[in-house]
Design a protein around this motif. Structure first.
Motif, PDB file in Angstrom:
ATOM      1  N   ARG A   1      46.582  42.363  39.835  1.00 23.44           N
ATOM      2  CA  ARG A   1      46.159  41.486  40.382  1.00 23.44           C
ATOM      3  C   ARG A   1      46.510  40.617  38.410  1.00 23.44           C
ATOM      4  O   ARG A   1      45.132  39.671  37.886  1.00 23.44           O
ATOM      5  N   LEU A   2      47.896  40.611  38.613  1.00 19.99           N
ATOM      6  CA  LEU A   2      47.500  40.019  37.098  1.00 19.99           C
ATOM      7  C   LEU A   2      48.160  38.654  37.373  1.00 19.99           C
ATOM      8  O   LEU A   2      49.045  39.065  38.190  1.00 19.99           O
ATOM      9  N   GLY A   3      48.741  37.730  36.691  1.00 19.68           N
ATOM     10  CA  GLY A   3      49.215  36.302  36.733  1.00 19.68           C
ATOM     11  C   GLY A   3      49.169  35.547  37.770  1.00 19.68           C
ATOM     12  O   GLY A   3      48.426  35.192  37.762  1.00 19.68           O
ATOM     13  N   PRO A   4      50.530  35.741  38.207  1.00 19.64           N
ATOM     14  CA  PRO A   4      50.083  34.841  39.786  1.00 19.64           C
ATOM     15  C   PRO A   4      49.651  35.614  40.862  1.00 19.64           C
ATOM     16  O   PRO A   4      49.179  34.733  41.377  1.00 19.64           O
ATOM     17  N   TYR A   5      48.860  36.645  40.502  1.00 16.53           N
ATOM     18  CA  TYR A   5      47.866  37.661  41.529  1.00 16.53           C
ATOM     19  C   TYR A   5      46.983  37.138  41.687  1.00 16.53           C
ATOM     20  O   TYR A   5      46.240  37.878  41.850  1.00 16.53           O
ATOM     21  N   ALA A   6      46.690  36.870  39.798  1.00 17.38           N
ATOM     22  CA  ALA A   6      45.062  37.060  39.881  1.00 17.38           C
ATOM     23  C   ALA A   6      44.000  36.446  40.938  1.00 17.38           C
ATOM     24  O   ALA A   6      44.593  35.108  41.184  1.00 17.38           O
ATOM     25  N   THR A   7      43.169  36.420  40.966  1.00 17.95           N
ATOM     26  CA  THR A   7      42.239  35.687  41.962  1.00 17.95           C
ATOM     27  C   THR A   7      41.876  35.092  41.330  1.00 17.95           C
ATOM     28  O   THR A   7      40.725  33.774  41.933  1.00 17.95           O
ATOM     29  N   ARG A   8      41.636  34.526  39.914  1.00 16.77           N
ATOM     30  CA  ARG A   8      41.280  33.375  39.356  1.00 16.77           C
ATOM     31  C   ARG A   8      41.394  32.479  38.372  1.00 16.77           C
ATOM     32  O   ARG A   8      42.653  33.561  37.653  1.00 16.77           O
TER      33      ARG A   8
ATOM     34  N   GLY B   1      54.889  49.639  29.495  1.00 20.51           N
ATOM     35  CA  GLY B   1      56.100  49.690  28.870  1.00 20.51           C
ATOM     36  C   GLY B   1      56.768  48.511  29.665  1.00 20.51           C
ATOM     37  O   GLY B   1      57.658  48.706  29.036  1.00 20.51           O
ATOM     38  N   PHE B   2      55.987  47.651  29.950  1.00 21.11           N
ATOM     39  CA  PHE B   2      57.646  46.299  29.976  1.00 21.11           C
ATOM     40  C   PHE B   2      57.369  45.386  28.821  1.00 21.11           C
ATOM     41  O   PHE B   2      56.997  45.466  27.918  1.00 21.11           O
ATOM     42  N   SER B   3      58.698  44.952  28.767  1.00 14.09           N
ATOM     43  CA  SER B   3      58.847  43.973  27.709  1.00 14.09           C
ATOM     44  C   SER B   3      58.277  43.123  27.240  1.00 14.09           C
ATOM     45  O   SER B   3      57.646  42.046  28.723  1.00 14.09           O
ATOM     46  N   LEU B   4      58.467  42.114  26.123  1.00 19.59           N
ATOM     47  CA  LEU B   4      57.137  41.302  26.055  1.00 19.59           C
ATOM     48  C   LEU B   4      58.382  40.015  26.894  1.00 19.59           C
ATOM     49  O   LEU B   4      57.413  38.957  27.348  1.00 19.59           O
ATOM     50  N   GLY B   5      59.579  39.732  27.130  1.00 14.81           N
ATOM     51  CA  GLY B   5      60.387  38.890  27.491  1.00 14.81           C
ATOM     52  C   GLY B   5      59.835  38.744  29.226  1.00 14.81           C
ATOM     53  O   GLY B   5      59.645  37.799  30.016  1.00 14.81           O
ATOM     54  N   ILE B   6      59.745  40.028  29.233  1.00  8.09           N
ATOM     55  CA  ILE B   6      59.850  40.095  31.106  1.00  8.09           C
ATOM     56  C   ILE B   6      57.902  39.989  31.309  1.00  8.09           C
ATOM     57  O   ILE B   6      57.616  39.316  32.110  1.00  8.09           O
ATOM     58  N   ALA B   7      57.089  40.875  30.241  1.00  8.23           N
ATOM     59  CA  ALA B   7      55.842  40.030  30.814  1.00  8.23           C
ATOM     60  C   ALA B   7      55.789  38.707  30.621  1.00  8.23           C
ATOM     61  O   ALA B   7      55.190  37.965  31.892  1.00  8.23           O
ATOM     62  N   ARG B   8      55.904  37.931  30.284  1.00  8.21           N
ATOM     63  CA  ARG B   8      55.858  36.639  29.635  1.00  8.21           C
ATOM     64  C   ARG B   8      56.536  35.980  31.403  1.00  8.21           C
ATOM     65  O   ARG B   8      56.518  35.172  31.717  1.00  8.21           O
ATOM     66  N   GLN B   9      57.625  36.292  31.629  1.00 10.26           N
ATOM     67  CA  GLN B   9      58.717  35.602  32.809  1.00 10.26           C
ATOM     68  C   GLN B   9      57.343  35.810  34.246  1.00 10.26           C
ATOM     69  O   GLN B   9      57.103  35.188  34.618  1.00 10.26           O
ATOM     70  N   VAL B  10      57.256  37.363  34.186  1.00 14.70           N
ATOM     71  CA  VAL B  10      56.126  37.241  35.190  1.00 14.70           C
ATOM     72  C   VAL B  10      54.584  36.387  35.084  1.00 14.70           C
ATOM     73  O   VAL B  10      54.297  35.516  35.874  1.00 14.70           O
ATOM     74  N   LEU B  11      53.956  35.776  33.847  1.00 19.57           N
ATOM     75  CA  LEU B  11      53.233  35.136  33.833  1.00 19.57           C
ATOM     76  C   LEU B  11      53.053  34.227  33.834  1.00 19.57           C
ATOM     77  O   LEU B  11      52.671  33.214  33.496  1.00 19.57           O
ATOM     78  N   ASP B  12      54.311  33.580  33.640  1.00 18.50           N
ATOM     79  CA  ASP B  12      54.646  32.443  33.565  1.00 18.50           C
ATOM     80  C   ASP B  12      54.836  31.661  34.940  1.00 18.50           C
ATOM     81  O   ASP B  12      55.373  29.979  35.142  1.00 18.50           O
ATOM     82  N   LEU B  13      54.856  32.970  35.653  1.00 27.83           N
ATOM     83  CA  LEU B  13      54.888  32.115  37.664  1.00 27.83           C
ATOM     84  C   LEU B  13      53.838  30.629  38.322  1.00 27.83           C
ATOM     85  O   LEU B  13      52.654  31.434  37.177  1.00 27.83           O
ATOM     86  N   GLU B  14      53.441  30.642  38.614  1.00 24.90           N
ATOM     87  CA  GLU B  14      52.758  29.168  38.955  1.00 24.90           C
ATOM     88  C   GLU B  14      51.549  30.348  39.951  1.00 24.90           C
ATOM     89  O   GLU B  14      50.737  29.873  39.759  1.00 24.90           O
ATOM     90  N   ASP B  15      52.394  30.753  41.231  1.00 29.27           N
ATOM     91  CA  ASP B  15      51.846  30.987  41.808  1.00 29.27           C
ATOM     92  C   ASP B  15      52.199  32.731  42.537  1.00 29.27           C
ATOM     93  O   ASP B  15      53.569  32.413  43.059  1.00 29.27           O
ATOM     94  N   VAL B  16      51.103  33.305  44.017  1.00 30.61           N
ATOM     95  CA  VAL B  16      52.370  34.309  44.454  1.00 30.61           C
ATOM     96  C   VAL B  16      53.157  34.330  45.277  1.00 30.61           C
ATOM     97  O   VAL B  16      54.231  34.643  45.373  1.00 30.61           O
ATOM     98  N   ASP B  17      53.994  32.741  46.017  1.00 31.49           N
ATOM     99  CA  ASP B  17      54.718  32.247  46.556  1.00 31.49           C
ATOM    100  C   ASP B  17      55.578  32.207  45.356  1.00 31.49           C
ATOM    101  O   ASP B  17      56.853  32.389  45.531  1.00 31.49           O
ATOM    102  N   ALA B  18      56.053  31.727  44.550  1.00 28.50           N
ATOM    103  CA  ALA B  18      57.037  32.058  43.620  1.00 28.50           C
ATOM    104  C   ALA B  18      57.052  33.233  42.926  1.00 28.50           C
ATOM    105  O   ALA B  18      58.441  33.666  43.151  1.00 28.50           O
ATOM    106  N   ALA B  19      56.422  34.025  42.720  1.00 29.15           N
ATOM    107  CA  ALA B  19      56.218  35.049  42.147  1.00 29.15           C
ATOM    108  C   ALA B  19      57.416  35.962  43.824  1.00 29.15           C
ATOM    109  O   ALA B  19      58.013  36.535  43.415  1.00 29.15           O
ATOM    110  N   GLU B  20      56.785  35.606  44.930  1.00 30.30           N
ATOM    111  CA  GLU B  20      57.328  36.878  45.750  1.00 30.30           C
ATOM    112  C   GLU B  20      58.980  36.239  46.946  1.00 30.30           C
ATOM    113  O   GLU B  20      59.752  36.420  47.111  1.00 30.30           O
ATOM    114  N   ARG B  21      59.033  34.611  45.942  1.00 28.64           N
ATOM    115  CA  ARG B  21      60.350  34.389  46.181  1.00 28.64           C
ATOM    116  C   ARG B  21      61.406  34.926  45.104  1.00 28.64           C
ATOM    117  O   ARG B  21      62.947  34.551  45.057  1.00 28.64           O
ATOM    118  N   LEU B  22      61.215  35.396  43.736  1.00 33.78           N
ATOM    119  CA  LEU B  22      61.568  35.842  42.257  1.00 33.78           C
ATOM    120  C   LEU B  22      62.125  37.079  43.068  1.00 33.78           C
ATOM    121  O   LEU B  22      62.999  37.420  43.050  1.00 33.78           O
TER     122      LEU B  22
END
Length: 128
Positions: free
Chosen positions: A76-83, A101-122
């Motif tokens: 439940r991190l980033g776009p999947y967070a409940t709050r 074990g994820f790189s900073l670039g990958i982590a930022r990519q995940v956390l920069d997503l707006e919401d669950v729908d954007a994450a699922e589209r990706l």
């Protein structure tokens, strides 16, 4: 001698073991680094680990990003967070992804997503 017999009979197959573990861990949202460490604990050759990771990621254009998104969903991190989070929450989420074990670039990519729908589209776009 017993080990050699087991290998020749097909009871021990490092390649199949590595592939099975890599696929399972990728589905569970594990990074390539975490998978490498896990397989090295079982004394699996680095070349076999590379082959297993490549095979585990063959149906996606970026297996690491897909795994990071799965990890984020599970934790439940980033776009999947409940709050909605603030900067402190973002830093904690970045740290969680980095510890996994994820790189900073990958982590930022995940956390920069707006919401669950954007994450699922990706995720859909990344699958071949």
């Amino acid at each position: 001698m017993v080990v050699d017999d087991c290998v020749s009979l097909g009871y021990v197959d490092d390649s199949a073991f590595a592939l099975s573990r890599a696929r399972s861990k990728r589905r569970g949202g594990r990074s390539a680094l975490a998978i490498r460490r896990s397989l090295q604990e079982h004394a699996i050759d680095a070349d076999l680990v590379d082959e297993a990771l490549a095979a585990a990621d063959e149906d996606t254009s970026d297996g690491e990003l897909v795994a990071a998104l799965r990890h984020a969903a599970r934790r439940r991190l980033g776009p999947y967070a409940t709050r909605p989070g603030d900067e402190t929450t973002r830093q904690r989420h970045l740290a969680s992804l980095a510890r996994a074990g994820f790189s900073l670039g990958i982590a930022r990519q995940v956390l920069d997503l707006e919401d669950v729908d954007a994450a699922e589209r990706l995720v859909g776009e990344l699958h071949c």
